[in-house]
Design an enzyme around this catalytic site. Structure first.
Site, mmCIF file in Angstrom:
data_model
loop_
_atom_site.group_PDB
_atom_site.id
_atom_site.type_symbol
_atom_site.label_atom_id
_atom_site.label_comp_id
_atom_site.label_asym_id
_atom_site.label_seq_id
_atom_site.Cartn_x
_atom_site.Cartn_y
_atom_site.Cartn_z
ATOM 1 N N ASP A 1 23.928 42.234 35.256
ATOM 2 C CA ASP A 1 22.544 41.901 35.635
ATOM 3 C C ASP A 1 22.480 40.983 36.848
ATOM 4 O OD1 ASP A 1 23.823 40.147 33.877
ATOM 5 O OD2 ASP A 1 21.959 39.305 33.121
ATOM 6 N N ARG B 1 47.564 48.386 33.216
ATOM 7 C CA ARG B 1 46.390 48.284 34.103
ATOM 8 C C ARG B 1 46.591 47.184 35.126
ATOM 9 N NH1 ARG B 1 40.611 48.266 31.447
ATOM 10 N NH2 ARG B 1 40.277 47.987 33.672
ATOM 11 N N LYS C 1 45.914 42.200 41.619
ATOM 12 C CA LYS C 1 45.020 43.318 41.257
ATOM 13 C C LYS C 1 43.569 42.938 41.573
ATOM 14 C CE LYS C 1 43.672 43.537 36.840
ATOM 15 N NZ LYS C 1 42.233 43.512 36.582
ATOM 16 N N ASN C 2 43.197 41.699 41.229
ATOM 17 C CA ASN C 2 41.779 41.322 41.356
ATOM 18 C C ASN C 2 41.364 40.946 42.771
ATOM 19 O OD1 ASN C 2 41.506 41.909 38.704
ATOM 20 N ND2 ASN C 2 41.423 39.790 37.977
ATOM 21 N N ILE D 1 34.401 31.203 29.087
ATOM 22 C CA ILE D 1 33.892 32.218 30.009
ATOM 23 C C ILE D 1 33.412 33.460 29.268
ATOM 24 C CG2 ILE D 1 34.449 33.712 31.977
ATOM 25 C CD1 ILE D 1 34.474 30.794 32.792
ATOM 26 N N ARG E 1 35.663 48.681 34.699
ATOM 27 C CA ARG E 1 34.356 48.107 35.037
ATOM 28 C C ARG E 1 34.317 47.589 36.469
ATOM 29 N NH1 ARG E 1 31.776 45.045 32.985
ATOM 30 N NH2 ARG E 1 31.476 43.456 34.545
ATOM 31 N N CYS F 1 33.602 45.734 27.091
ATOM 32 C CA CYS F 1 35.026 45.950 26.830
ATOM 33 C C CYS F 1 35.410 45.012 25.686
ATOM 34 C CB CYS F 1 35.857 45.681 28.080
ATOM 35 S SG CYS F 1 35.895 43.949 28.508
ATOM 36 N N ARG G 1 30.036 42.049 29.068
ATOM 37 C CA ARG G 1 30.305 42.239 30.503
ATOM 38 C C ARG G 1 29.118 42.830 31.269
ATOM 39 N NH1 ARG G 1 35.842 42.394 31.142
ATOM 40 N NH2 ARG G 1 35.523 41.771 33.299
ATOM 41 N N PRO G 2 27.908 42.260 31.146
ATOM 42 C CA PRO G 2 26.756 42.823 31.880
ATOM 43 C C PRO G 2 26.929 42.655 33.386
ATOM 44 C CG PRO G 2 26.202 40.708 30.911
ATOM 45 C CD PRO G 2 27.576 41.053 30.403
ATOM 46 N N ASP H 1 41.947 34.184 32.386
ATOM 47 C CA ASP H 1 42.946 35.257 32.331
ATOM 48 C C ASP H 1 44.326 34.744 31.939
ATOM 49 O OD1 ASP H 1 41.591 37.209 35.112
ATOM 50 O OD2 ASP H 1 40.957 36.938 33.038
HETATM 51 C C1 EPZ Z 1 36.469 38.990 36.973
HETATM 52 O O1 EPZ Z 1 35.662 39.729 36.075
HETATM 53 C C2 EPZ Z 1 37.900 39.451 36.745
HETATM 54 N N1 EPZ Z 1 38.004 40.872 37.065
HETATM 55 C C3 EPZ Z 1 38.306 39.207 35.299
HETATM 56 O O2 EPZ Z 1 39.674 39.574 35.166
HETATM 57 C C4 EPZ Z 1 38.179 37.708 35.016
HETATM 58 O O3 EPZ Z 1 38.487 37.475 33.654
HETATM 59 C C5 EPZ Z 1 36.739 37.252 35.309
HETATM 60 O O4 EPZ Z 1 36.392 37.584 36.670
HETATM 61 C C6 EPZ Z 1 36.571 35.745 35.136
HETATM 62 O O5 EPZ Z 1 37.467 35.071 35.963
HETATM 63 C C7 EPZ Z 1 38.089 41.245 38.374
HETATM 64 O O6 EPZ Z 1 38.081 40.429 39.270
HETATM 65 C C8 EPZ Z 1 38.225 42.718 38.640
HETATM 66 P P1 EPZ Z 1 32.466 37.400 35.849
HETATM 67 P P2 EPZ Z 1 34.054 39.695 36.228
HETATM 68 O O7 EPZ Z 1 31.378 38.213 36.446
HETATM 69 O O8 EPZ Z 1 33.692 39.499 37.653
HETATM 70 C C9 EPZ Z 1 28.925 36.867 32.708
HETATM 71 C C10 EPZ Z 1 41.494 40.676 34.202
HETATM 72 O O9 EPZ Z 1 42.089 40.459 33.137
HETATM 73 N N2 EPZ Z 1 28.166 37.741 33.609
HETATM 74 O O10 EPZ Z 1 33.023 36.269 36.636
HETATM 75 O O11 EPZ Z 1 33.523 40.860 35.499
HETATM 76 C C11 EPZ Z 1 30.126 37.589 32.092
HETATM 77 O O12 EPZ Z 1 29.740 38.300 30.933
HETATM 78 C C12 EPZ Z 1 39.989 40.644 34.254
HETATM 79 O O13 EPZ Z 1 42.079 40.899 35.299
HETATM 80 C C13 EPZ Z 1 26.838 38.066 33.300
HETATM 81 O O14 EPZ Z 1 26.303 37.634 32.276
HETATM 82 O O15 EPZ Z 1 33.677 38.360 35.446
HETATM 83 C C14 EPZ Z 1 31.078 36.457 31.792
HETATM 84 O O16 EPZ Z 1 30.709 35.859 30.563
HETATM 85 C C15 EPZ Z 1 39.397 40.473 32.879
HETATM 86 N N3 EPZ Z 1 26.137 38.878 34.133
HETATM 87 C C16 EPZ Z 1 30.831 35.486 32.944
HETATM 88 O O17 EPZ Z 1 29.520 35.819 33.455
HETATM 89 C C17 EPZ Z 1 26.691 39.374 35.293
HETATM 90 O O18 EPZ Z 1 26.008 40.107 36.047
HETATM 91 C C18 EPZ Z 1 31.853 35.566 34.078
HETATM 92 O O19 EPZ Z 1 31.985 36.929 34.396
HETATM 93 C C19 EPZ Z 1 28.041 39.040 35.589
HETATM 94 C C20 EPZ Z 1 28.746 38.213 34.756
#
Ligand code: EPZ
Length: 423
Positions: free
Chosen positions: A124, A398, A22-23, A328, A92, A116, A121-122, A306
């Site tokens: 920024d 999902r 999916k990802n 994370i 998202r 969520c 999940r920002p 995950d």
């Molecule tokens: C991806 O989410 C995956 N989703 C998530 O899978 C997965 O848990 C996550 O990566 C971590 O491996 C998809 O690929 C569609 P991040 P993502 O940006 O990209 C912080 C599932 O179950 N952050 O790597 O949204 C964030 O809050 C889902 O399939 C910021 O602060 O995760 C987190 O603490 C759940 N600002 C950390 O970084 C930002 O702009 C890592 O988030 C972006 C992220």
């Protein structure tokens, strides 16, 4: 609202086939916005998030057709650029259209994704980095409004923290930006590599794939391509853990064991015998429960966040205390309360769950809160005494293709039912 009723105590045996990731499918679908030529994607998993992303693409003027099963042809057209709130709020990952829309249509309006269950999940990091490529960004009544009337220009960017979709968004923006872009502190997940492989097939020029630094030489335009999505390592890991918990000889096929190293190393430390081939993981029937192990989630190639919830379910049946730290996300222990209702002995201190095993679990009614927590409650139900009813399994749908069908084919006894409205 659909539920699962799981009869505990059934042993699992046989083969289970993993679906496409999916990802990886989500960014690859978004990448179809980067060309006006048709793109054919093979191996898309039949899960709700893919349907949602296709609806987002349709709102942006793309047409997705199903062709002999899992292949979809996505032909770009028009210059629509608004991903509507009613779709983005349900997923998202819709934010992944921001980079490609800016790169090729030079403007985008994407609803800011809400938080969520697992955290704020920002996005920024995505926005700051796109601004470095020359985009003008502002937030207007809950939407990110982005414009790059003169196109994007390459720049050097360092992510403050590793972000998977942030890396993917910026990669898709940079491939059509003028000149050279260097992205530092990138995510190295296999799904990022799969997107890079698809972009290269479209004519993008990317160096450093698999390393923390990606170097992109922008090109004028990208062509269509045929791309096959990699297998889902999280689905595979979920079924490997199910096999350890309730298995009498299970082979997880159509996966890439190399993507599961952190889990397989952890299982080896737990004394679990596992055999691997180039596309399968076999878990023979275990003679004794696993030993307790400790783990901290980390970005790839570390232990995947995950799979953290699924590991907790295994830890309830392991001998000793497992200390599992979620590094994370700030709120990814929602499943702990439900596991405790089934009889698990778990203490949470800050970001660490101390799981005291092994404890017998008793079936009861539990509620899913997010995609991976739902999977964990199903795993717990497989080994619980009596029946477990898992509510809100739309979370599960999902990201897991026909989970009950796959598990029942292995010998589980899971019924999907809908008790009707108001219950
Ligand atoms: C991806 O989410 C995956 N989703 C998530 O899978 C997965 O848990 C996550 O990566 C971590 O491996 C998809 O690929 C569609 P991040 P993502 O940006 O990209 C912080 C599932 O179950 N952050 O790597 O949204 C964030 O809050 C889902 O399939 C910021 O602060 O995760 C987190 O603490 C759940 N600002 C950390 O970084 C930002 O702009 C890592 O988030 C972006 C992220």
């Amino acid at each position: 609202m659909e539920k699962f009723r799981i009869r505990g105590g059934r042993r699992l045996a046989g083969e289970v086939q993993v679906s496409g990731a999916k990802n990886a499918a989500l960014p690859c679908l978004a990448a179809t916005l980067l060309t006006s030529e048709p793109v054919r994607l093979q191996g898309l998993p039949r899960v709700r998030d893919i349907v949602t992303m296709e609806k987002v693409l349709a709102a942006l003027g793309e047409s997705c057709e199903r062709e002999n099963g899992t292949t979809r042809v996505v032909a770009g057209s028009g210059d629509a650029h608004h991903a509507p709130y009613e779709l983005v709020r349900t997923m998202r990952a819709s934010v992944l259209v921001l980079g490609p829309l800016l790169a090729r249509r030079r403007r985008a309006r994407v609803s800011l994704p809400g938080g969520c269950a697992i955290g704020a999940r920002p996005v920024d990091f995505h926005l700051q980095a796109l601004a470095r490529l020359g985009a003008d960004l502002r937030v207007e009544s809950g939407d990110v409004v982005a414009e790059a009337p003169h196109g994007l220009a390459g720049a050097e960017i360092e992510f403050p923290r590793i972000t998977v979709t942030g890396t993917e968004n910026l990669l898709m923006a940079a491939v059509l930006a003028r000149g050279r872009t260097v992205l530092r502190n990138c995510a190295r997940e296999p799904e990022v590599e799969d997107l890079a492989a698809m972009l290269a097939g479209m004519g993008a020029r990317i160096a450093g794939v698999g390393s923390p630094t990606l170097e992109v030489e922008g090109v004028e335009a990208l062509r269509g391509t045929d791309h096959t999505i990699i297998p889902d390592r999280i689905e595979a890991g979920t079924y490997v853990i199910a096999a350890v918990l309730a298995g009498a000889g299970v082979t997880v096929t159509g996966c890439r064991p190399a993507h599961l190293h952190a889990l397989l190393d952890l299982l080896e430390r737990a004394g679990v015998a596992v055999e691997t081939s180039n596309d399968a993981v076999t878990v023979p029937e275990q003679g004794s429960p696993p030993r307790a192990v400790s783990a901290t989630t980390a970005e790839y190639p570390g232990f995947a966040t995950d799979l953290q919830a699924q590991l907790l379910a295994l830890a309830t049946q392991s001998r000793g205390t497992s200390n599992i730290t979620e590094a994370i996300f700030e709120n990814r222990f929602q499943h702990v309360l439900e596991l405790k209702r089934m009889g698990a002995a778990i203490d949470v201190e800050g970001r660490t769950a101390h799981v005291h095993g092994s404890t017998p679990l008793d079936g009861t009614t539990v509620m899913a809160s997010d995609l991976r927590a739902s999977a964990t409650l199903v795993l717990a139900g497989l080994v619980a005494r009596g029946d477990t009813v898992v509510d809100r399994i739309y979370h599960l749908d999902r990201g897991y293709e026909a989970m009950e069908v796959k598990l029942n084919a292995l010998g589980a006894e899971i019924e999907r039912f809908n008790p009707g409205p108001y219950r």
